[in-house]
Design a protein around this motif. Structure first.
Motif, mmCIF file in Angstrom:
data_model
loop_
_atom_site.group_PDB
_atom_site.id
_atom_site.type_symbol
_atom_site.label_atom_id
_atom_site.label_comp_id
_atom_site.label_asym_id
_atom_site.label_seq_id
_atom_site.Cartn_x
_atom_site.Cartn_y
_atom_site.Cartn_z
ATOM 1 N N LEU A 103 4.933 61.926 30.558
ATOM 2 C CA LEU A 103 3.769 61.832 31.450
ATOM 3 C C LEU A 103 2.474 61.664 30.673
ATOM 4 C CD1 LEU A 103 2.460 62.048 34.254
ATOM 5 C CD2 LEU A 103 2.458 64.539 33.963
ATOM 6 N N TYR A 104 2.206 62.597 29.771
ATOM 7 C CA TYR A 104 0.881 62.638 29.148
ATOM 8 C C TYR A 104 0.686 61.568 28.076
ATOM 9 C CZ TYR A 104 0.138 66.985 31.659
ATOM 10 O OH TYR A 104 -0.013 67.918 32.656
ATOM 11 N N THR A 105 1.740 61.237 27.326
ATOM 12 C CA THR A 105 1.545 60.168 26.331
ATOM 13 C C THR A 105 1.498 58.802 26.987
ATOM 14 O OG1 THR A 105 3.923 59.942 25.850
ATOM 15 C CG2 THR A 105 2.682 61.524 24.522
ATOM 16 N N SER A 106 2.120 58.650 28.167
ATOM 17 C CA SER A 106 2.013 57.373 28.889
ATOM 18 C C SER A 106 0.594 57.149 29.405
ATOM 19 C CB SER A 106 3.014 57.334 30.046
ATOM 20 O OG SER A 106 4.332 57.273 29.568
ATOM 21 N N TRP A 107 -0.093 58.239 29.765
ATOM 22 C CA TRP A 107 -1.494 58.105 30.185
ATOM 23 C C TRP A 107 -2.356 57.520 29.068
ATOM 24 C CZ3 TRP A 107 -3.839 57.700 34.554
ATOM 25 C CH2 TRP A 107 -3.358 58.338 35.691
ATOM 26 N N LEU A 108 -1.908 57.677 27.827
ATOM 27 C CA LEU A 108 -2.686 57.162 26.699
ATOM 28 C C LEU A 108 -2.720 55.637 26.656
ATOM 29 C CD1 LEU A 108 -1.502 59.672 23.922
ATOM 30 C CD2 LEU A 108 -3.683 59.687 25.154
ATOM 31 N N TYR A 109 -1.837 54.988 27.445
ATOM 32 C CA TYR A 109 -1.910 53.530 27.563
ATOM 33 C C TYR A 109 -3.143 53.076 28.338
ATOM 34 C CZ TYR A 109 2.935 52.538 26.022
ATOM 35 O OH TYR A 109 4.085 52.387 25.306
ATOM 36 N N LEU A 110 -3.738 53.980 29.123
ATOM 37 C CA LEU A 110 -4.787 53.587 30.060
ATOM 38 C C LEU A 110 -5.921 52.778 29.425
ATOM 39 C CD1 LEU A 110 -5.771 53.723 32.984
ATOM 40 C CD2 LEU A 110 -6.932 55.869 32.407
ATOM 41 N N PRO A 111 -6.447 53.151 28.260
ATOM 42 C CA PRO A 111 -7.529 52.348 27.681
ATOM 43 C C PRO A 111 -7.154 50.880 27.468
ATOM 44 C CG PRO A 111 -7.404 54.460 26.583
ATOM 45 C CD PRO A 111 -6.203 54.378 27.471
ATOM 46 N N TRP A 112 -5.900 50.612 27.123
ATOM 47 C CA TRP A 112 -5.480 49.219 26.966
ATOM 48 C C TRP A 112 -5.318 48.535 28.321
ATOM 49 C CZ3 TRP A 112 -3.770 52.927 23.447
ATOM 50 C CH2 TRP A 112 -4.119 52.691 22.105
ATOM 51 N N VAL A 113 -5.069 49.330 29.367
ATOM 52 C CA VAL A 113 -4.986 48.778 30.719
ATOM 53 C C VAL A 113 -6.357 48.339 31.213
ATOM 54 C CG1 VAL A 113 -4.411 49.314 33.132
ATOM 55 C CG2 VAL A 113 -2.948 50.160 31.293
ATOM 56 N N ILE A 114 -7.352 49.171 30.989
ATOM 57 C CA ILE A 114 -8.680 48.922 31.575
ATOM 58 C C ILE A 114 -9.674 48.320 30.587
ATOM 59 C CG2 ILE A 114 -8.353 50.765 33.259
ATOM 60 C CD1 ILE A 114 -10.161 52.541 31.570
ATOM 61 N N LYS A 115 -9.228 47.942 29.394
ATOM 62 C CA LYS A 115 -10.173 47.387 28.426
ATOM 63 C C LYS A 115 -10.879 46.116 28.901
ATOM 64 C CE LYS A 115 -6.917 44.713 25.578
ATOM 65 N NZ LYS A 115 -6.327 44.550 24.224
ATOM 66 N N PRO A 116 -10.292 45.312 29.832
ATOM 67 C CA PRO A 116 -11.055 44.165 30.353
ATOM 68 C C PRO A 116 -12.377 44.571 31.001
ATOM 69 C CG PRO A 116 -8.749 43.937 30.930
ATOM 70 C CD PRO A 116 -8.909 45.315 30.356
ATOM 71 N N LEU A 117 -12.466 45.815 31.472
ATOM 72 C CA LEU A 117 -13.685 46.254 32.158
ATOM 73 C C LEU A 117 -14.892 46.278 31.231
ATOM 74 C CD1 LEU A 117 -12.287 49.181 34.340
ATOM 75 C CD2 LEU A 117 -12.715 46.811 35.016
ATOM 76 N N TRP A 118 -14.663 46.547 29.934
ATOM 77 C CA TRP A 118 -15.805 46.587 29.019
ATOM 78 C C TRP A 118 -15.738 45.520 27.925
ATOM 79 C CZ3 TRP A 118 -12.073 50.518 28.858
ATOM 80 C CH2 TRP A 118 -11.376 50.664 27.662
ATOM 81 N N SER A 119 -14.741 44.623 27.994
ATOM 82 C CA SER A 119 -14.653 43.581 26.973
ATOM 83 C C SER A 119 -15.882 42.659 26.940
ATOM 84 C CB SER A 119 -13.371 42.765 27.148
ATOM 85 O OG SER A 119 -13.299 42.175 28.429
ATOM 86 N N PRO A 120 -16.481 42.299 28.099
ATOM 87 C CA PRO A 120 -17.704 41.497 28.007
ATOM 88 C C PRO A 120 -18.851 42.220 27.295
ATOM 89 C CG PRO A 120 -16.760 41.351 30.202
ATOM 90 C CD PRO A 120 -16.028 42.451 29.494
ATOM 91 N N LEU A 121 -18.870 43.557 27.368
ATOM 92 C CA LEU A 121 -19.916 44.337 26.700
ATOM 93 C C LEU A 121 -19.855 44.136 25.185
ATOM 94 C CD1 LEU A 121 -22.181 46.463 27.095
ATOM 95 C CD2 LEU A 121 -20.430 48.219 26.773
ATOM 96 N N VAL A 122 -18.641 44.038 24.651
ATOM 97 C CA VAL A 122 -18.484 43.814 23.213
ATOM 98 C C VAL A 122 -19.039 42.452 22.821
ATOM 99 C CG1 VAL A 122 -16.795 43.655 21.330
ATOM 100 C CG2 VAL A 122 -16.474 45.336 23.154
ATOM 101 N N ASP A 123 -18.933 41.479 23.736
ATOM 102 C CA ASP A 123 -19.498 40.156 23.490
ATOM 103 C C ASP A 123 -21.025 40.165 23.575
ATOM 104 O OD1 ASP A 123 -17.498 38.287 22.848
ATOM 105 O OD2 ASP A 123 -16.801 38.257 24.923
ATOM 106 N N LEU A 124 -21.554 40.930 24.530
ATOM 107 C CA LEU A 124 -22.981 40.836 24.837
ATOM 108 C C LEU A 124 -23.859 41.715 23.954
ATOM 109 C CD1 LEU A 124 -22.619 40.872 28.723
ATOM 110 C CD2 LEU A 124 -23.446 38.949 27.353
#
Length: 426
Positions: free
Chosen positions: A48-69
């Motif tokens: 359960l808890y180590t699978s939650w650690l995948y979450l940042p790779w799941v939602i990284k598109p949300l802040w990927s433009p910020l890295v560009d800008l």
């Protein structure tokens, strides 16, 4: 700021950058499972808890433009690598405490978000720092050093932890030292990248790869043809493997009386971190060559079979509980080669889905769904294993592959796409 020309010192910074990219991902996703198992955490909590650690790779598109800008890719990845090193140091420091599970999970979360952001920045830097011709030329070197990071983290560091377990007779102390040493390795790698990575970005590259707007990037992705079928396929492609990967190490480590094979930490690290990674790499290379020669459509079914059929070997091991090293290593060899072989088709499919004006951002969205497809089943894997036992669990994993096969007739394939494209190692 003085900006250097593209392709400068590529032979130096590509190996360093992608070796650094691989270390935190493998530590967070794979080594954390082994560490918590050796520290007495139950399979349900581990899954359960180590699978939650995948979450940042799941939602990284949300802040990927910020890295560009904002800022430069170089500043982003150096900052994130330093943050990863500090988080690993925190894990090593707090492991001997009574609340180690909660505290170290928080540090793993920190390192996971930093690692996902480092991936975005490193891949962006790769595109900025190399000409199009060199991007293709160096894809093999990039993948090789990412795999070497896997060997180091999943193999050498786990072997080191197992040695310390035997030396001190104290698993907590052994893993505390191991994670502290891992932090030291990340500090050294960050310093190395600071010196070898040139400053490519300046005013002339400021427009490179920047999205027009957040809303347009996401809207155009979901307007693609048959995107619903494609997303469902992405989520289901690794439904069995996403659960298998969480429970194979606990299966090998658990005692015989609870259905495991009672292997040592050092043995598991040696099996997965040496022959396992070698076969994973060979499978991926072979798959890439065949797709580039014949196209994706011809190889999608064979590669999906290669990904899932070897899982039945774990069911056989669980039913027989054999400790024959040849049988166990043979199972890992076949499964890891099949995984690398089958995953090649998956990566090419993700790149096909990402084609368009906002290719970089769309690929990040596609890989986010890929991570979601790993995270959700992995969260339930420990509960399913405890309910069914190892033999029942691995049997279920084999049948969990069926939904992806049912979607194959509905997929669209790029004509001769593999002959024009290289793919990432993420």
């Amino acid at each position: 700021m003085r900006v250097v020309e593209k392709d400068t010192r590529a032979w130096a910074w590509i190996p360093s950058l992608y070796f650094t990219q691989g270390i935190p991902y493998v530590i967070v996703v794979t080594v954390s499972v082994i560490m918590y198992k050796r520290l007495g955490i139950g399979n349900a909590d581990i899954g359960l808890y180590t699978s939650w650690l995948y979450l940042p790779w799941v939602i990284k598109p949300l802040w990927s433009p910020l890295v560009d800008l904002k800022g430069t890719k170089r500043k982003w990845f150096l900052s994130m690598q330093l943050l990863v090193a500090l988080s690993f140091l925190g894990i090593g420091f707090f492991l001997p405490t009574t609340a180690f599970f909660t505290i170290t999970l928080a540090f793993f979360w920190m390192s996971a978000f930093a690692s996902a952001t480092n991936d975005i920045a490193s891949d962006g830097y790769y595109m900025i720092g190399l000409s199009q011709k060199k991007q293709s030329f160096f894809i093999g070197l990039r993948s090789t050093f990412y795999r070497l990071a896997m060997v180091t983290a999943q193999g050498l560091l786990v072997i080191f932890a197992g040695f310390l377990e035997g030396e001190y007779g104290d698993n907590t102390k052994a893993w505390s030292i191991t994670m502290t040493c891992t932090a030291g390795l990340m500090f050294v790698l960050t310093l190395l990248n600071f010196f070898v990575a040139p400053k490519f970005e300046g005013s002339e590259t400021s427009e490179h790869g920047k999205p027009t707007s957040f809303s347009e990037v996401f809207l155009t992705f979901f307007q693609k043809k048959q995107i619903g079928i494609a997303i469902l396929f992405i989520l289901l492609y690794r439904l069995g493997e996403s659960q298998l990967v969480k429970m194979t190490s606990p299966f090998l480590l658990d005692e015989l009386q609870v259905g495991g094979l009672s292997f040592s930490t050092e043995a598991v690290g040696t099996i997965y971190g040496t022959v396992g990674i070698i076969m994973l790499s060979l499978g991926g290379i072979t798959g890439g060559i065949l797709i580039s020669r014949d196209g994706l459509k011809k190889w999608m079914l064979p590669m999906l079979l290669a990904l899932n059929l070897p899982n039945a070997l774990y069911a056989i091991l669980a039913f027989t509980q054999t400790q024959n090293i040849i049988a166990v290593v043979g199972t890992v060899v076949v499964e890891q080669f099949g995984y690398g072989f089958g995953f090649a088709a998956f990566l090419i499919f993700l790149i096909y889905i990402a084609e368009g004006v906002s290719k970089t951002s769309h690929y990040a969205i596609a890989t986010g769904f890929m991570a979601l497809g790993m995270m959700l089943p992995g969260m339930l894997s420990g509960y399913i294993q405890e309910w069914l036992g190892y033999s029942g669990f691995f049997t279920w994993v084999v049948f969990a592959a069926l939904p992806a096969f049912l979607l194959l007739p509905f997929l669209e394939y790029p004509p001769e796409y593999g002959k024009k494209t290289t793919y990432s190692n993420e």
